[in-house]
Design an enzyme around this catalytic site. Sequence first.
Site, short mmCIF file in Angstrom:
data_model
loop_
_atom_site.label_atom_id
_atom_site.label_comp_id
_atom_site.label_asym_id
_atom_site.label_seq_id
_atom_site.Cartn_x
_atom_site.Cartn_y
_atom_site.Cartn_z
N HIS A 1 0.81 -1.22 0.00
CA HIS A 1 0.00 0.00 0.00
C HIS A 1 0.84 1.27 0.00
O HIS A 1 1.86 1.37 0.68
CB HIS A 1 -1.06 -0.01 1.10
CG HIS A 1 -0.58 0.07 2.51
ND1 HIS A 1 -0.42 1.27 3.18
CD2 HIS A 1 -0.29 -0.89 3.42
CE1 HIS A 1 -0.05 1.03 4.43
NE2 HIS A 1 0.05 -0.26 4.60
N ASP B 1 3.90 -6.02 3.71
CA ASP B 1 3.58 -4.95 4.66
C ASP B 1 4.43 -5.14 5.92
O ASP B 1 5.13 -6.13 6.05
CB ASP B 1 2.08 -4.99 5.01
CG ASP B 1 1.53 -3.62 5.40
OD1 ASP B 1 2.30 -2.77 5.87
OD2 ASP B 1 0.31 -3.42 5.26
N GLU C 1 -5.29 1.62 2.27
CA GLU C 1 -5.19 0.45 3.15
C GLU C 1 -5.46 0.84 4.59
O GLU C 1 -6.13 0.12 5.34
CB GLU C 1 -3.79 -0.18 3.04
CG GLU C 1 -3.65 -1.53 3.75
CD GLU C 1 -3.23 -1.44 5.21
OE1 GLU C 1 -3.22 -2.48 5.89
OE2 GLU C 1 -2.92 -0.34 5.71
CO CO Z 1 -0.48 0.83 8.93
ZN ZN Z 2 0.60 -1.17 6.43
#
Ligand code: CO
Ligand code: ZN
Length: 339
Positions: free
Chosen positions: A61, A215, A192
């Site tokens: 993201h 992530d 996100e």
């Molecule tokens: Co975050």
């Molecule tokens: Zn994140």
Amino acid sequence: MKELVQTLVETYGPSGQEGRVRRLIEERIGGVAQVRTDALGNLIAFKQGSGGGCKVMVAAHMDEIGLIITHVDEKGFLRFARIGGVSPATLIGGRVRFAQGALGVIAWEKWLRSNDKPEWKELFIDVGATSPKDSPVGVGDVGAFERSFAEMGDRLVAKAMDDRIGCAIALQTLLEMESSPNDVYFVFTVQEEVGTRGAAVSAFGLEPDVAVAVDVTGTGDTPEAHPMAVSLGAGPAIKIMDSGMLTHPAVKEWMIGAAEGLGIPHQLEVLELGSTDARAMQLSRSGVPAGCLSVPCRYIHTPSEVVDYRDVQGAVALLKKMVSEAVPAEVTAAKRQTV
Ligand code: CO
Ligand code: ZN
């Protein structure tokens, strides 16, 4: 790759305002992949495979957490709400930068007068204005943490490491990967932090056979930390579970097998609070086998998120191996059944 990380983390891009990050990534992709932007702002970069593979979606993201102005008082002080998981404890004395370039200082009404935890309604932003008329920002304007990138040995420190480090890893993988049987879609997602919205629509549109998010995740290696078997510098983490998803068992085995094949340090992750784009992708349409490649990160959602550069490099190596080789049949078996 550090230059790429620094450029990405220092770029302004709270949820809904990812345009600058998107332009930067698009520029760096150059002609290496086919690129398009969808209606929500997700950047989709397609690397066509040589055939015989499957359709792999990788998501990282672009957005970061931020603050949105809700009110300007008669003296030019601003009240705000949060975009994403911002805690008031991280704000006092901090600075925010707005899209137009204006800087703001975050202050607390009770500073030096109370030992309590600040409440949202007691915080305000000072942009140097004396009235609403001379305030450079107004209702609806969005600020992001203002903090420059720094290095502490192998450790990299910045705001928005969540998830520009994931963007950097996905982008580096895209640039370094050579031949692959798989059609690989690198999706740099939007929104996100406000509920994996970009990943939801892009996964629906792409209908991947398998999906992997990149992530950050928490660690258990700081003083009095909540017990968690993830540490900085011990390698990229393979998510087993978080509060939004359970990794598909075959995806988990695929990821572990790739890490073992490379012979690189890696760790298994169970995160009790928080989730990622992998949740949205997993729940797309009739379901997608999904997993998440996590970068251990300290102080997530503060202006000083800390990762270890060796974990970042390990994550690139692991992701590159995963997308460049045939995906195990166990991973895609369920999706291929048509009866
Ligand atoms: Co975050
Ligand atoms: Zn994140």
